[in-house]
Scaffold this active site. Structure first.
Site, PDB file in Angstrom:
ATOM      1  N   LYS B 331       0.858  -1.190   0.000  1.00 28.62           N
ATOM      2  CA  LYS B 331       0.000   0.000   0.000  1.00 28.62           C
ATOM      3  C   LYS B 331       0.897   1.243   0.000  1.00 28.62           C
ATOM      4  O   LYS B 331       2.109   1.151   0.081  1.00 28.62           O
ATOM      5  CB  LYS B 331      -0.924   0.001   1.223  1.00 28.62           C
ATOM      6  CG  LYS B 331      -2.029  -1.042   1.141  1.00 28.62           C
ATOM      7  CD  LYS B 331      -3.319  -0.501   0.513  1.00 28.62           C
ATOM      8  CE  LYS B 331      -4.061   0.416   1.457  1.00 28.62           C
ATOM      9  NZ  LYS B 331      -5.256   1.023   0.843  1.00 28.62           N
ATOM     10  N   TYR B 337       1.061   6.882   9.584  1.00 28.63           N
ATOM     11  CA  TYR B 337       1.790   5.695  10.048  1.00 28.63           C
ATOM     12  C   TYR B 337       3.150   6.050  10.651  1.00 28.63           C
ATOM     13  O   TYR B 337       3.810   5.181  11.209  1.00 28.63           O
ATOM     14  CB  TYR B 337       1.931   4.670   8.913  1.00 28.63           C
ATOM     15  CG  TYR B 337       0.582   4.184   8.447  1.00 28.63           C
ATOM     16  CD1 TYR B 337      -0.249   3.483   9.312  1.00 28.63           C
ATOM     17  CD2 TYR B 337       0.112   4.477   7.166  1.00 28.63           C
ATOM     18  CE1 TYR B 337      -1.513   3.078   8.914  1.00 28.63           C
ATOM     19  CE2 TYR B 337      -1.144   4.067   6.760  1.00 28.63           C
ATOM     20  CZ  TYR B 337      -1.960   3.369   7.636  1.00 28.63           C
ATOM     21  OH  TYR B 337      -3.208   2.981   7.249  1.00 28.63           O
ATOM     22  N   ASP B 396      -1.530  13.311   5.048  1.00 27.84           N
ATOM     23  CA  ASP B 396      -1.190  11.976   4.573  1.00 27.84           C
ATOM     24  C   ASP B 396       0.019  12.054   3.630  1.00 27.84           C
ATOM     25  O   ASP B 396       1.095  11.517   3.904  1.00 27.84           O
ATOM     26  CB  ASP B 396      -2.467  11.416   3.896  1.00 27.84           C
ATOM     27  CG  ASP B 396      -2.268  10.228   2.981  1.00 27.84           C
ATOM     28  OD1 ASP B 396      -1.117   9.861   2.702  1.00 27.84           O
ATOM     29  OD2 ASP B 396      -3.280   9.661   2.527  1.00 27.84           O
ATOM     30  N   HIS B 406      -4.026  13.662  11.086  1.00 29.63           N
ATOM     31  CA  HIS B 406      -2.724  13.529  10.438  1.00 29.63           C
ATOM     32  C   HIS B 406      -1.688  14.467  11.051  1.00 29.63           C
ATOM     33  O   HIS B 406      -0.504  14.139  11.107  1.00 29.63           O
ATOM     34  CB  HIS B 406      -2.843  13.762   8.927  1.00 29.63           C
ATOM     35  CG  HIS B 406      -3.389  12.575   8.192  1.00 29.63           C
ATOM     36  ND1 HIS B 406      -4.727  12.413   7.946  1.00 29.63           N
ATOM     37  CD2 HIS B 406      -2.767  11.473   7.678  1.00 29.63           C
ATOM     38  CE1 HIS B 406      -4.913  11.263   7.303  1.00 29.63           C
ATOM     39  NE2 HIS B 406      -3.747  10.676   7.131  1.00 29.63           N
TER      40      HIS B 406
END
Lengths: 302, 514
Positions: B331, B337, B396, B406
């Site tokens: 992905k 993340y 992002d 975010h």
């Protein structure tokens, strides 16, 4: 567009006094609610305080979840009302089909669906399986959808026929043929083939599965999903890499070797006791995969 | 290419590393096409946006001698404006977050803490009052006003952490109100509990490891841990680890298969991996690693740490992806993340150290960082910040709009990259010594007769260990890319609160003052 008719002007709600939201003085992060949402919520507070379960509650909760599909309290109240009124849950499922199209990433939409299916409890969940397969077409890595598919097969494990398991395996194989890099489909394969392997699966069964993963590597040698599956499978089966290493070593050589192949080879060497050669490969990995240089050196030191 | 002028041999800059596009293997597929599009986008970005460092070898002739070489910095004042902009008024479309208002507060104030921004007393009082209105008489917190919404485990975490940040021990500081609701919160947690060790996130809600993580953090902070609450929780968490090494959302028992098993319910994912790892860590901290856990020598059920490290390391994108983290294999990278995956490394290192101590091996608190913290800082600065002058906030990836979630996750990841947080054995021992077992709030009353700790002595031993472990994290080493203006404050692993907020808060609930 027709003008919004406030709830208090609707005869159906005459008997209910709206209840305002109690946020206290000068709350932070106040949302400038649209009038219709605020209005509906003011009535929701009133009816949920009295515990009313009625058709108008279903209308009201639908208005709210269309505005805010993440409103878990309203969803929960709606579900309890559906049960209390013994409503047709299939009709509700139809409504969820419509919701899912626009709210694919909302937890509550999927959970409501899960609750409905648990209660409908079909003898044969095939139509639901088909629905999920279709839902994955426009969004083939949607995490909620895949998790729901796992749940569906797990929850109805005893009702799913041998043929349906076989069909699902074929469907999954096809999904991997379409996009061999779809890691969600690989995860599904793991569930179908490894977690739900037949009791006392034969040696041939596992050889076939190992071959599938090796072939997937041959098809797309830089595919992390295929390598992770193969590595995970051998680990789970507690098997040596020896039986497959010969055909995979080719990816570990040349000017730009595949990172995963180098790692696979290094792990194989460590496995057969050639620690020194393994360390040399981790050293090579730290140069060939420099983003992870520290990690590969750490592997070398262990 | 000009050297970025920072980084080391094991952690090189994305401006120095080769930019290699994905191998197509002559086999196009949807995944590859999406990846290639993103690589093209990042290539444009890296060609146009300067590195965070002043290039050491830069000898560019500048006509205007007053201009300094271009350099990407952390645009703190822009982010401050972005964070402030949503505190007082959110436009109508934010209705989708009407059941997540505690998160909006947590994301805002924790971001401010990381950025070193202060807010005036008036705002903090309003924040406390807002959160207190989310506190539910049925225990825990709701996603909005408690006269509207039911308690839910996720907003319970966000509200509790928000109070740690903006509240205090004063009369209306929120902490006393929180303490008064401890038993109700415990009862709510027990109502959420499922036989397989999972928790529903709310009455009738879904079961997944987000709920487990949020519950365990709150139970740890508020001194609510009991054997009955933790029963099977370790099994649930361990069962979510997938063959890839990362963790999935949940597990579900397969009883019709022999032997019965409980597989993961989807593929490994960064967000769930963060929840499961942190949950496993909190369960590990009930006792010292060299002794059997008070809940038995097989508690918590082991996870495969090596595979979790491998998976986490593999999630870091290449230089052509600006070194950010992805959340699943194959992905795209995404700044959220940076925390979900990047924030797991100190926890993995601490678990590895515990494993060694349990085996009687010597442990070191030094050693190289396993992920590329230089590249992660670059992703945050170069790719995740909204372009200068457009209103601030982090996102992002380029092309996406910034939002509070975010912003908070990018900054928490940046803090993790800049500060090497280590659970110090010295501090841990010191805390154990300083613990005063005579102090604290009343023990919660378990739901079942045998649900509590075996003895008061055992309960105190667990309290001491849990409290000491939470406060043993120290900032071992700082490495800031670019100028000092890029430095952010450290965040405590597992909890995601700055150490300055965590300490007084947990001390309050454990009655400790040292």
């Amino acid at each position: 567009m027709t003008a919004y008719v406030p709830m208090m002007q609707r005869s159906q709600w005459e008997d209910v006094e709206p209840t305002p939201q109690l946020d206290g003085p000068d709350p932070l992060v106040p949302i400038m609610y649209a009038e219709d949402y605020r209005d509906a919520m003011d009535y929701f507070r009133s009816i949920s305080a009295t515990g009313e379960q009625s058709d108008r509650v279903l209308e009201l909760t639908e208005i709210i979840i269309r505005k805010n599909p993440a409103h878990y309290t309203v969803w929960g109240y709606r579900f309890q009302t559906l049960l209390a009124l013994q409503k047709d849950l299939e009709a509700e499922l139809e409504l969820m089909n419509e919701f899912a199209r626009v709210n694919l990433k909302t937890y509550q939409v999927w959970h409501h669906r899960l609750l409905l299916m648990s209660h409908i409890s079909p003898k044969d969940p095939q139509s639901e399986i088909d629905y999920i397969h279709r839902a994955l077409l426009p969004d083939p890595k949607n995490y909620h959808t895949w998790a729901y598919l796992h749940w569906l097969f797990s929850h109805f494990q005893d009702r799913i026929s041998f043929k349906q398991w076989q069909d699902e395996r074929e469907w999954c194989t096809e999904a991997l043929r379409v996009d061999g890099r779809n890691n969600s489909a690989w995860g599904w394969r793991w569930y179908l083939y490894v977690e739900c392997a037949p009791e006392k699966a034969s040696e041939e069964y596992w050889q076939d599965e190992i071959s599938f993963a090796v072939d997937a590597v041959h098809r797309i040698p830089h595919n992390v999903s295929a390598w992770n599956y193969l590595r995970g499978l051998l680990l789970r089966l507690n098997r040596s890499k020896s039986t497959v290493i010969d055909s995979l070593n080719r990816y570990a050589s040349g000017e730009s070797p595949v990172t995963f192949a180098l790692e696979f080879k290094a792990e194989h060497l460590a496995e057969v006791g050639d620690r020194e050669a393994a360390v040399a490969l981790y050293d090579e990995l730290s140069r060939k995969d420099p983003m992870r240089a520290a990690y590969w050196m750490w592997r070398a030191s262990r | 290419m000009i050297s970025a002028g920072y980084g080391d041999a094991l952690h090189r800059s994305i401006y120095d590393l080769p930019h290699i596009t994905s191998h197509s293997d002559n086999h196009p597929s949807a995944t590859l096409i999406e990846q290639e599009e993103i690589e093209a986008l990042f290539t444009d970005l890296l060609n146009g946006v300067p590195s965070p460092g002043v290039p050491a070898t830069s000898q560019i002739e500048v006509e205007d001698s007053e201009s300094t070489p271009a350099q990407t910095t952390l645009r703190t004042s822009e982010h401050a404006k972005f964070l402030a902009s949503s505190l007082f008024r959110l436009p109508a479309p934010f209705v989708a977050l009407d059941a997540s208002r505690p998160w909006l507060i947590y994301w805002t104030f924790h971001s401010m803490d990381i950025l070193g921004l202060t807010s005036d007393q008036e705002i903090r009082k309003r924040a406390v009052s807002t959160i207190v209105h989310f506190m539910h008489p049925l225990g825990g917190f709701a996603g909005g006003a408690s006269n509207t919404q039911l308690p839910h485990l996720l907003p319970t975490y966000a509200s509790t952490c928000s109070l740690a940040i903006v509240g205090d021990a004063g009369q209306n500081g929120g902490w006393h109100q929180l303490a008064a609701n401890r038993q109700a919160t415990y009862d709510f947690f027990m109502r959420c509990k499922q036989p397989n060790g999972g928790f529903v996130v709310c009455q009738g809600g879904e079961v997944d490891v987000r709920g487990t993580y949020c519950l365990l953090v709150v139970a740890t902070l508020l001194d609510l841990l009991t054997p009955e609450l933790l029963h099977n929780v370790d099994q649930f968490i361990a069962s979510t680890q997938t063959y890839e090494g990362g963790f999935a959302n949940a597990t579900f028992p397969l009883t019709g298969i022999s032997p019965p098993r409980s597989p993961a319910m989807a593929e490994a994912h960064g967000g769930y991996t963060s929840c499961s790892l942190n949950a496993h860590f909190l369960l590990s901290c009930l006792g010292p690693p060299e002794k059997p856990s008070p809940l038995g020598s097989s508690f918590p059920k082991a996870i495969d740490i090596d595979n979790a490290v491998r998976w986490s390391v593999m999630m870091q994108g290449e230089a052509i992806e600006a070194g950010g983290f992805r959340g699943r294999s194959n992905k795209l990278v995404d700044g959220c993340y940076s925390w979900w995956v990047g924030g797991g490394f100190p926890v993995l290192e601490a678990l590895e150290r515990r494993r060694k101590i349990a085996k009687g091996q010597s442990v070191s608190e030094d050693g190289p960082r396993l992920f590329n913290h230089v590249a992660l800082q670059e992703y945050t600065l170069v790719a995740a910040q909204r372009e200068a002058g457009l209103g601030g906030g982090l996102r992002d990836k380029p092309g996406k709009r910034p939002d509070l979630y975010h912003t908070c996750n990018n900054l928490s990841g940046l803090a993790t990259a800049q500060h090497r947080m280590v659970q110090s054995q010295t501090v841990l021992e010191e805390k154990r010594q300083n613990f005063d077992a005579s102090k604290g709030l009343p023990a919660v009353v378990p739901k079942t007769k045998s649900g509590g700790w075996g003895s008061e002595e055992q309960r105190q031993a667990v309290r001491r260990e849990v409290w000491a472990n939470a406060l043993a994290w120290v900032d071992q080493e700082e490495s800031v890319i670019g100028g000092r203006e890029n430095r952010v404050n450290a965040t405590t692993p597992v909890f995601n609160l700055t150490p300055d907020r965590l300490k007084p808060f947990i001390d309050f609930f454990y009655g400790q003052s040292s």
